[in-house]
Design an enzyme around this catalytic site. Sequence first.
Site: not given
Length: 298
Positions: A103, A238, A264-266
């Site tokens: 990120d 994500d 997902g994102h994390f």
Amino acid sequence: MNSVHHRTATVDGHEIFYREAGHADAPVIVLLHGYPTSSFMFRELIPLLADAYHVIAPDHLGFGHSDAPRVAEFTYTFDALTDLTSGLLDQLGLDRYALYVQDYGAPIGWRLALRHPERISALVTQNGNGYEDGFVESFWTDVWAYGANPGPDTEPAVRAALGVDAIRWQYLHGVPDPSLVSPDTWEHDFALVSREGNDEVQLALFRDYQNNRPLYPLLHEFLRTSEVPVLAVWGRNDEIFGPAGARAFARDAKDAEVHLINGGHFLLESHLDVVAGYLRGFLGRVLGQAGSGTGRFR
């Protein structure tokens, strides 16, 4: 279990917090976190690397345990955060290192690589974008609108990202089994983002994010000319940075290793062992193993 030290350094008058583990003579890997978290996101990964690598994970200014001056006292941009990260690495005497970016850590890492390409031994991107392909339009439309025209018409949509519901969503969206993700993650992040004045810090970085996009062609040229080893290990569900952003690295990086994982994102919160396994394998191939510890993925 390898010991993790929690330290601070003064860089340009600001206290920068960082986690450090591993032997000082081992190959170095620098872990750069995203929004809205801190080096806390690497709390379980660091011990899995520290038997073989010298691991450094700083908190960006305005995040985690680092100083968080008000926007009237510091101009928050990704260039400025890179200056501080570079200053910390210089102070620690690190002139050769692999980067792990996620990120917000990605645009900081790309700037480090472009400023000092000779220092970069490898790049690992975990949902850290470097291509237009990676932007999920439904998420980024409001950010671009705010960056182009900040004001009362565009701010509410991005300010909502500071709320606990939005932060919880970042952790849980795309995770097949949400019970694997501890509520401590989003509650920890929400508490820090909710500190007085920190909302303006985060809004300043939202406005500046558009200035990361012009770096992408320079990053791609760096990947082509340097032939630096690249690992993209990505949560394929994500909805911030989509899987096309991971695949895109194969266009420019020589023999890029790309893994899309059902998360997902994390990704570290739900698939720590999977990511650590790919990471250990990749680093072992491109940097070599160091030390004689007993890490779980040795």
